[in-house]
Design a protein around this motif. Structure first.
Motif, short mmCIF file in Angstrom:
data_model
loop_
_atom_site.label_atom_id
_atom_site.label_comp_id
_atom_site.label_asym_id
_atom_site.label_seq_id
_atom_site.Cartn_x
_atom_site.Cartn_y
_atom_site.Cartn_z
N THR A 77 2.00 2.25 40.48
CA THR A 77 1.49 2.88 41.69
C THR A 77 0.29 3.76 41.39
OG1 THR A 77 3.69 2.86 42.73
CG2 THR A 77 2.08 4.43 43.59
N ASP A 88 -3.44 3.06 42.73
CA ASP A 88 -3.94 3.98 43.76
C ASP A 88 -3.69 5.43 43.35
OD1 ASP A 88 -4.91 5.15 46.02
OD2 ASP A 88 -3.91 3.79 47.40
N THR A 110 3.98 -2.67 44.30
CA THR A 110 3.08 -3.81 44.14
C THR A 110 1.86 -3.69 45.05
OG1 THR A 110 4.24 -5.12 45.83
CG2 THR A 110 5.01 -5.32 43.55
N GLU A 111 1.96 -2.86 46.08
CA GLU A 111 0.85 -2.64 47.02
C GLU A 111 0.91 -1.21 47.53
OE1 GLU A 111 -2.52 -3.39 48.37
OE2 GLU A 111 -1.48 -5.20 47.70
N HIS A 170 -1.22 0.91 48.26
CA HIS A 170 -2.21 1.32 49.26
C HIS A 170 -1.57 1.46 50.64
CE1 HIS A 170 -5.05 0.33 46.12
NE2 HIS A 170 -4.64 -0.92 46.10
N ARG A 222 2.14 -6.77 50.66
CA ARG A 222 0.72 -6.62 50.96
C ARG A 222 0.36 -7.11 52.36
NH1 ARG A 222 0.81 -11.09 47.55
NH2 ARG A 222 -0.06 -13.00 48.42
N MET A 274 -0.92 -4.65 54.85
CA MET A 274 -2.28 -4.14 54.79
C MET A 274 -3.20 -4.85 55.78
SD MET A 274 -2.48 -1.69 52.62
CE MET A 274 -4.25 -1.59 52.36
#
Length: 375
Positions: free
Chosen positions: A108, A112, A143-144, A146, A182, A185
């Motif tokens: 993580t 980011d 894994t994402e 953001h 993801r 997003m």
């Protein structure tokens, strides 16, 4: 036929495809592409938090990121300045509380690091609580990460509400999002809605769209033009929207880029697979084209060199190409060759192989010493 589909889809003549495939099969790489990766927009970050301007890396920030497990090179490349290490520590502690492992936290932070500057209780905790309420394990967001920088009210909740109109139940949303975090997003109006409208216009029902998103939620990011091309290609391959394999084939076709398609065709052809056999195998098991090149080579060598099978026999059972060699195929071969064939004569061997007989150790008479013991 598969090459013809490639030709239409890739807008290049058939002969270059086959030539490129042959060259790739011989070890050459005829395709060179430079796909520049778009940098993530900072627009979704809190306006109160700004990335550091383009300057020399802050030694304190780099040191802190390295202490989190980020490599020095990556830490130095991140244009962010951590002014409050206590807040950063609090963010990491919060992630641990919600089930993030140390590896998850490192990932993580690496992806980011700006999250370390957020207010953990006011900005991050509400989002983690929301995902928990849906039954989604927050650690999957590693894994994402953001996603945790997006607005809960303006983006995350509207996305979930949009998914609910298609997937219907929170359980389906949990499964689909957990597989492909993801997808959250994606922008609703510019991407999600046009994709759903394109699916509907080409004959998919809402039930079929829901199943497609359960197969791979990333399909919600597919541009309408790509959707049109995929439907055209699958129709040319003889797959109808009502066929069982259509949705899986759609996912595969949309996932493959031009150079990837050429390279994979070359790999199969290098082992003597005919185009017609590859086409039939694809219709039966579309995911064979998603298997890594080296994995495909390893499996073919096992089937041809170890098991002494013919290539046509392998392609007639394409599911075997999608199974794990180490976890499925080799254990099954071992059990059939060395265990099940002796089931009649030595039934205890089968029971032992299945774990139904506990190993009791070797008896004294079975223990042999290769070197005489000295007095």
């Amino acid at each position: 036929m598969l090459a013809n589909v490639c030709r239409r889809r890739l807008t290049i003549p058939l002969s270059p495809i086959l030539a490129a495939a042959a060259a790739a099969a011989s070890g050459k790489n005829p395709i060179h592409s430079n796909h520049a990766r778009a940098l993530l927009s900072q627009s979704y970050y809190s306006s109160a938090v700004q990335a550091a301007p383009d300057r020399e890396p802050c030694p304190t920030t780099v040191s802190y990121l390295v202490s989190c497990g980020v490599s020095p090179a990556v830490a130095a490349a991140r244009k962010v300045r951590i002014r409050d290490t206590d807040r950063a520590d609090a963010v990491r502690a919060l992630l641990r509380k919600y089930g993030f492992s140390e590896a998850d936290i490192t990932r993580t932070v690496r992806l980011d690091p700006l999250l370390l500057t957020f207010d953990p209780d006011r900005t991050i905790r509400p989002k983690l609580d929301f995902f928990v309420s849906l039954g989604i394990q927050p650690r999957l967001l590693a894994t994402e990460p953001h996603i945790l920088a997006r607005s809960l009210e303006k983006h995350i909740i509207p996305c979930i509400e949009f998914f609910r109109t298609i997937l219907r139940t929170d359980d389906n949303i949990r499964i689909a999002v957990s597989r492909v975090p993801r997808a959250l997003m994606t922008d609703i109006e510019s991407t999600m809605r046009p994709a759903v409208e394109a699916f509907l216009s080409h004959g998919l029902s809402m039930e079929a769209i829901a199943k497609l998103l359960m197969i791979h939620m990333g399909m919600i990011k597919t541009p309408p033009e790509r959707i049109r091309e995929a439907f055209h290609d699958l129709k040319a391959l003889g797959l109808r929207v009502t066929d069982t394999g259509f949705l899986y084939g759609f996912r595969v076709i949309c996932s493959l880029r031009r150079e990837t398609m050429v390279r994979k065709v070359a790999v199969f052809k290098s082992f003597g697979v005919s185009e017609s056999d590859l086409f039939r195998a694809f219709k039966t098991q579309p995911t064979i084209l998603l298997v890594g090149d080296e994995t495909i080579k390893k499996k073919f060598r096992f089937f041809l060199d170890v098991m002494k099978l013919e290539i046509a026999d392998v392609m007639a059972q394409p599911l075997t190409l999608a199974l794990s060699l180490e976890k499925n195929i080799m254990p099954r071969v071992f059990s059939e060759r060395y265990v099940l064939r002796h089931a009649k004569d030595v039934p205890d061997v089968v029971k032992a192989f299945e774990g139904k007989i506990k190993f009791q150790g070797f008896g004294e008479s079975e223990v042999r010493t290769s070197v005489p013991l000295n007095d």
